[in-house]
Write an enzyme that holds these catalytic residues in place. Sequence first.
Site, mmCIF file in Angstrom:
data_model
loop_
_atom_site.group_PDB
_atom_site.id
_atom_site.type_symbol
_atom_site.label_atom_id
_atom_site.label_comp_id
_atom_site.label_asym_id
_atom_site.label_seq_id
_atom_site.Cartn_x
_atom_site.Cartn_y
_atom_site.Cartn_z
ATOM 1 N N GLU A 1 42.039 30.894 84.764
ATOM 2 C CA GLU A 1 41.012 31.264 83.789
ATOM 3 C C GLU A 1 39.891 32.037 84.478
ATOM 4 O OE1 GLU A 1 40.191 28.053 80.914
ATOM 5 O OE2 GLU A 1 38.082 28.635 81.065
ATOM 6 N N ASP B 1 36.082 33.221 83.387
ATOM 7 C CA ASP B 1 35.131 32.913 82.301
ATOM 8 C C ASP B 1 33.769 33.572 82.368
ATOM 9 O OD1 ASP B 1 36.506 30.848 81.017
ATOM 10 O OD2 ASP B 1 35.782 29.358 82.433
ATOM 11 N N GLU C 1 30.376 32.675 80.156
ATOM 12 C CA GLU C 1 29.812 31.825 79.099
ATOM 13 C C GLU C 1 28.315 32.082 79.009
ATOM 14 O OE1 GLU C 1 32.413 27.860 78.527
ATOM 15 O OE2 GLU C 1 31.179 27.865 80.327
ATOM 16 N N ASN D 1 32.971 31.260 85.807
ATOM 17 C CA ASN D 1 33.831 30.305 86.507
ATOM 18 C C ASN D 1 35.193 30.947 86.717
ATOM 19 O OD1 ASN D 1 34.646 27.916 87.721
ATOM 20 N ND2 ASN D 1 34.277 26.627 85.923
ATOM 21 N N GLU E 1 31.547 27.115 89.397
ATOM 22 C CA GLU E 1 30.504 27.668 88.533
ATOM 23 C C GLU E 1 29.466 28.476 89.304
ATOM 24 O OE1 GLU E 1 31.285 24.421 88.658
ATOM 25 O OE2 GLU E 1 32.053 23.898 86.664
ATOM 26 N N ASP F 1 25.473 19.531 73.315
ATOM 27 C CA ASP F 1 25.553 18.351 74.171
ATOM 28 C C ASP F 1 25.370 18.713 75.650
ATOM 29 O OD1 ASP F 1 27.963 19.753 73.864
ATOM 30 O OD2 ASP F 1 29.161 18.042 74.527
ATOM 31 N N ARG G 1 27.064 18.809 96.105
ATOM 32 C CA ARG G 1 28.283 18.594 95.337
ATOM 33 C C ARG G 1 29.520 18.919 96.173
ATOM 34 N NH1 ARG G 1 29.543 22.670 90.715
ATOM 35 N NH2 ARG G 1 31.661 22.053 90.159
#
Length: 293
Positions: free
Chosen positions: A106, A108, A110, A125, A135, A199, A279
Amino acid sequence: MGSKLLVLCLGLLGLPCLVMAAAPMKPINVPFQKNYVPTWAFDHIKYINGGTEAQLVLDKYTGTGFQSRGSYLFGHFSMDIKMVPGDSAGTVTAYYLSSQNSEHDEIDFEFLGNRSGQPYILQTNVFTGGAGNREQRIYLWFDPTKDYHSYAVLWNMYQIVFFVDEVPIRIFKNNKHIGVRFPFNQPMKMYSSLWNADDWATRGGLEKTDWSKAPFIASYRGFHIDGCEADAKDSVCATQGKRWWDQKAFQDLDGIQYRRLKWVREKYTIYNYCTDRARIPTMPTECVSDRDV
Ligand SMILES: *[C@@H]1O[C@H](CO)[C@@H](O)[C@H](O)[C@H]1NC(C)=O
């Protein structure tokens, strides 16, 4: 992208691009119906001027989306989009390539909306073989709700490049030789959609969609696809190597493009998985190799 072709063209007696490029680039401004079909909520897509423009409508009942007719292995894909204006907090407009299997690839874009006057975020991404977590987030250097801007992907055997107008905002090279999977054998379709994601989208989900401002409308034009059309078993696309996007000029960014990418990293990048030591304790190998940090 365009600028590089232009150099190729103007360098030789100012002949137009279509003459100079070894294989002609397909036109950018084609109507929706040529390359796309609606995916869901057909009544929430409005066609203007015979489909040269389309609007996606999000209301409290549903968002909507569309997808390319064909599946592709490699090529150049672009779209002009004018993002939801005004109070767009909670909405996400996505534009992405994706394969249809479980270990999917994929690529992306966004666009995360915001309260009136507050900046959109563009999150990108790359998934390879089902694995994402790559990301990057940037602010744009313009208001994406005021005018149409071009968002493009170049995808060949050597690299994937994300462009905003002419500016490369991200590169993901084919780093197979150092063990990083690269999308090379699974055809992808191009998709776009507008939906409610309050959300997580705006300030991490703190800002909710204000339905009194609905309907939310994103506008599209320039439904350009110039890819190698493939079905799942097709291998022609990976071996022919004769399309314009395989040529030397498109195998790596040039000096000017690397400088522009650096400018985006220095001035507009707000998150980069490459530099998120909390992370991801060691820098992913592709980040070093891609010079995109
Ligand atoms: C929305 O605006 C706030 C305040 O300026 C900012 O912190 C945030 O990054 C912006 N974008 C999104 C999508 O949350």
